[in-house]
Design an enzyme around this catalytic site. Structure first.
Site, PDB file in Angstrom:
ATOM      1  N   SER A 119       0.823  -1.205   0.000  1.00  0.00           N
ATOM      2  CA  SER A 119       0.000   0.000   0.000  1.00  0.00           C
ATOM      3  C   SER A 119       0.857   1.254   0.000  1.00  0.00           C
ATOM      4  O   SER A 119       0.348   2.345  -0.251  1.00  0.00           O
ATOM      5  CB  SER A 119      -0.870   0.039   1.258  1.00  0.00           C
ATOM      6  OG  SER A 119      -1.687  -1.083   1.325  1.00  0.00           O
ATOM      7  N   HIS A 140      -0.927  -2.545  -7.174  1.00  0.00           N
ATOM      8  CA  HIS A 140      -1.709  -2.268  -5.975  1.00  0.00           C
ATOM      9  C   HIS A 140      -3.197  -2.483  -6.241  1.00  0.00           C
ATOM     10  O   HIS A 140      -3.878  -1.612  -6.779  1.00  0.00           O
ATOM     11  CB  HIS A 140      -1.400  -0.821  -5.532  1.00  0.00           C
ATOM     12  CG  HIS A 140      -2.068  -0.401  -4.273  1.00  0.00           C
ATOM     13  ND1 HIS A 140      -2.391   0.901  -4.004  1.00  0.00           N
ATOM     14  CD2 HIS A 140      -2.472  -1.117  -3.198  1.00  0.00           C
ATOM     15  CE1 HIS A 140      -2.960   0.969  -2.822  1.00  0.00           C
ATOM     16  NE2 HIS A 140      -3.031  -0.238  -2.317  1.00  0.00           N
ATOM     17  N   GLU A 152      -3.580   0.043  -9.138  1.00  0.00           N
ATOM     18  CA  GLU A 152      -2.648   1.173  -9.253  1.00  0.00           C
ATOM     19  C   GLU A 152      -1.261   0.585  -9.556  1.00  0.00           C
ATOM     20  O   GLU A 152      -0.755  -0.238  -8.795  1.00  0.00           O
ATOM     21  CB  GLU A 152      -2.636   1.938  -7.918  1.00  0.00           C
ATOM     22  CG  GLU A 152      -1.865   3.235  -7.939  1.00  0.00           C
ATOM     23  CD  GLU A 152      -1.900   3.938  -6.570  1.00  0.00           C
ATOM     24  OE1 GLU A 152      -1.962   3.281  -5.522  1.00  0.00           O
ATOM     25  OE2 GLU A 152      -1.853   5.187  -6.572  1.00  0.00           O
ATOM     26  N   ASN A 190      -3.379   6.026  -1.699  1.00  0.00           N
ATOM     27  CA  ASN A 190      -3.254   6.116  -0.235  1.00  0.00           C
ATOM     28  C   ASN A 190      -2.692   7.448   0.244  1.00  0.00           C
ATOM     29  O   ASN A 190      -2.888   7.825   1.393  1.00  0.00           O
ATOM     30  CB  ASN A 190      -2.416   4.949   0.293  1.00  0.00           C
ATOM     31  CG  ASN A 190      -3.259   3.689   0.362  1.00  0.00           C
ATOM     32  OD1 ASN A 190      -4.443   3.757   0.681  1.00  0.00           O
ATOM     33  ND2 ASN A 190      -2.678   2.561   0.042  1.00  0.00           N
TER      34      ASN A 190
HETATM   35  P1  NAD Z   1      -3.594  -9.542   5.991  1.00  0.00           P
HETATM   36  O1  NAD Z   1      -3.123  -9.292   7.383  1.00  0.00           O
HETATM   37  O2  NAD Z   1      -5.024  -9.909   5.753  1.00  0.00           O
HETATM   38  O3  NAD Z   1      -2.713 -10.701   5.311  1.00  0.00           O
HETATM   39  C1  NAD Z   1      -1.316 -10.714   5.288  1.00  0.00           C
HETATM   40  C2  NAD Z   1      -0.873 -12.168   5.153  1.00  0.00           C
HETATM   41  O4  NAD Z   1       0.542 -12.202   4.914  1.00  0.00           O
HETATM   42  C3  NAD Z   1      -1.160 -12.995   6.416  1.00  0.00           C
HETATM   43  O5  NAD Z   1      -1.915 -14.146   6.106  1.00  0.00           O
HETATM   44  C4  NAD Z   1       0.250 -13.346   6.887  1.00  0.00           C
HETATM   45  O6  NAD Z   1       0.332 -14.607   7.555  1.00  0.00           O
HETATM   46  C5  NAD Z   1       1.020 -13.345   5.568  1.00  0.00           C
HETATM   47  N1  NAD Z   1       2.467 -13.307   5.725  1.00  0.00           N
HETATM   48  C6  NAD Z   1       3.200 -12.669   6.666  1.00  0.00           C
HETATM   49  N2  NAD Z   1       4.511 -12.949   6.490  1.00  0.00           N
HETATM   50  C7  NAD Z   1       4.604 -13.769   5.418  1.00  0.00           C
HETATM   51  C8  NAD Z   1       5.694 -14.410   4.749  1.00  0.00           C
HETATM   52  N3  NAD Z   1       6.953 -14.273   5.156  1.00  0.00           N
HETATM   53  N4  NAD Z   1       5.424 -15.203   3.679  1.00  0.00           N
HETATM   54  C9  NAD Z   1       4.156 -15.373   3.249  1.00  0.00           C
HETATM   55  N5  NAD Z   1       3.079 -14.798   3.853  1.00  0.00           N
HETATM   56  C10 NAD Z   1       3.305 -14.004   4.913  1.00  0.00           C
HETATM   57  O7  NAD Z   1      -3.188  -8.246   5.158  1.00  0.00           O
HETATM   58  P2  NAD Z   1      -3.810  -7.720   3.776  1.00  0.00           P
HETATM   59  O8  NAD Z   1      -4.847  -6.710   4.086  1.00  0.00           O
HETATM   60  O9  NAD Z   1      -4.114  -8.879   2.892  1.00  0.00           O
HETATM   61  O10 NAD Z   1      -2.563  -6.893   3.199  1.00  0.00           O
HETATM   62  C11 NAD Z   1      -1.526  -7.534   2.471  1.00  0.00           C
HETATM   63  C12 NAD Z   1      -0.771  -6.505   1.648  1.00  0.00           C
HETATM   64  O11 NAD Z   1      -1.698  -5.858   0.769  1.00  0.00           O
HETATM   65  C13 NAD Z   1      -0.112  -5.399   2.453  1.00  0.00           C
HETATM   66  O12 NAD Z   1       1.087  -5.016   1.837  1.00  0.00           O
HETATM   67  C14 NAD Z   1      -1.141  -4.277   2.386  1.00  0.00           C
HETATM   68  O13 NAD Z   1      -0.570  -3.015   2.565  1.00  0.00           O
HETATM   69  C15 NAD Z   1      -1.651  -4.449   0.970  1.00  0.00           C
HETATM   70  N6  NAD Z   1      -2.974  -3.890   0.694  1.00  0.00           N
HETATM   71  C16 NAD Z   1      -3.962  -3.990   1.610  1.00  0.00           C
HETATM   72  C17 NAD Z   1      -5.215  -3.466   1.320  1.00  0.00           C
HETATM   73  C18 NAD Z   1      -6.332  -3.567   2.318  1.00  0.00           C
HETATM   74  O14 NAD Z   1      -7.370  -2.903   2.120  1.00  0.00           O
HETATM   75  N7  NAD Z   1      -6.213  -4.351   3.356  1.00  0.00           N
HETATM   76  C19 NAD Z   1      -5.459  -2.833   0.089  1.00  0.00           C
HETATM   77  C20 NAD Z   1      -4.423  -2.774  -0.849  1.00  0.00           C
HETATM   78  C21 NAD Z   1      -3.174  -3.299  -0.524  1.00  0.00           C
END
Ligand code: NAD
Length: 284
Positions: A119, A140, A152, A190
């Site tokens: 993000s 993104h 994005e 963001n």
């Molecule tokens: P989340 O907490 O739902 O999931 C993250 C996952 O990553 C977890 O299941 C965790 O166990 C896993 N993880 C951690 N370390 C790891 C590793 N070494 N190898 C493999 N998996 C690993 O988080 P999310 O909301 O899915 O966010 C994930 C990414 O997407 C982040 O970078 C976030 O900034 C980005 N993002 C999130 C959103 C949102 O609205 N939540 C929107 C766009 C982008």
């Protein structure tokens, strides 16, 4: 290069959504997380989404089964050795992402594009952890991935035109529309969205209004589908805080200071929908 097999790192809400959309578009997706429990949780969530679509007659039961059959477990990053493209969607933490990209660089074929769904973290810095910075890019997706149309695209300093082109083509194949941003803290979406969410927390912190007043005010007053606090609960308060910290540190301007209430909620593990408690309670 034809992309048929995609690797997804992280089976959380974003990784699972990306894998679902890839499989629904006919690609085979390998999903990796830190334990089988996390991968299974991701797959169970996808199954639930697809069952809901079958009930609503948007897809048939056979189509849902075919999508599930294109999803595969990758217990370790090493299981992504043969994929054609990787999207990393692990927790928003720079150190973690640098380690993952360093490993992916060694595991995957040299021509493979390594995309991050971060993000806010610098694509240029992530790319520098690899020996192929021209093939590292920000991809993104928005949350929830199966519904939101935007991807994005973020170009790191060394990202090549071919990498941008291939990533836009893949995003469009997945049914998405792309915008492009330069690689500066928070990128475009963001950079604008998170200060609004942080300001909503500040209004709550200062007692200016209740969560419902803040959210209804913004929903009905500015024509947003959901208020900023409800949206923060959907995104994950840990992710919102991580992005605010990147904006604050990266731009060095006190206007991006994370709200103390947001910090306190994250300290309490009130992360939003994913933990059942955020600004609102979801346990019922
Ligand atoms: P989340 O907490 O739902 O999931 C993250 C996952 O990553 C977890 O299941 C965790 O166990 C896993 N993880 C951690 N370390 C790891 C590793 N070494 N190898 C493999 N998996 C690993 O988080 P999310 O909301 O899915 O966010 C994930 C990414 O997407 C982040 O970078 C976030 O900034 C980005 N993002 C999130 C959103 C949102 O609205 N939540 C929107 C766009 C982008």
């Amino acid at each position: 290069m034809e992309i048929k097999k995609i690797g997804v790192v992280g089976a959380g809400q974003m990784g699972a959504g990306i894998a679902q959309v890839a499989a629904a578009s006919g690609l085979d997706a390998w999903i990796c997380d830190i334990s089988d429990d996390f991968i299974q949780k991701g797959l169970d969530g996808i199954r639930k989404n697809l069952d809901r679509m079958v009930t609503k007659e948007k897809i048939t039961a056979d189509e849902a089964n075919a999508i599930m059959n294109r999803l595969h477990k990758a217990p370790g990053l090493g299981d992504l050795a043969e994929v054609d493209f990787v999207v990393e969607a692990a927790t928003e933490n720079e150190k973690l992402k640098l380690e993952i990209f360093e490993k992916l660089d060694k595991i995957t074929e040299p021509h493979v594009i390594l995309a991050s769904n971060t993000s806010s973290i610098s694509i240029t810095r992530i790319a520098a952890a690899t020996s192929r910075p021209d093939k590292v890019i920000g991809m993104h997706f928005m949350n929830p991935v199966p519904i939101m149309k935007l991807v994005e695209i973020i170009r790191g300093l060394a990202t090549s035109d071919q990498t941008v082109e291939a990533t836009v083509t893949l995003s469009e194949f997945l049914g998405k529309t792309c915008t492009q941003s330069k690689d500066f803290p928070g990128f475009l979406v963001n950079r604008i969205l998170m200060p609004m969410i942080n300001e909503a927390f500040t209004a709550l912190y200062e007692g200016i209004g209740s969560p419902e007043d803040i959210d209804n005010g913004m929903k009905l007053g500015t024509n947003q589908p959901m208020g900023p606090l409800a949206l923060a609960d959907l995104i994950g308060l840990d992710t919102c805080l991580a992005v605010m910290r990147v904006l604050h540190e990266g731009l060095g301007d006190s206007k991006y200071r994370p709200c103390p209430l947001l910090i306190q909620y994250v300290d309490a593990k009130w992360l939003g929908r994913k933990t059942g408690q955020g600004v609102y309670n979801y346990q019922k």
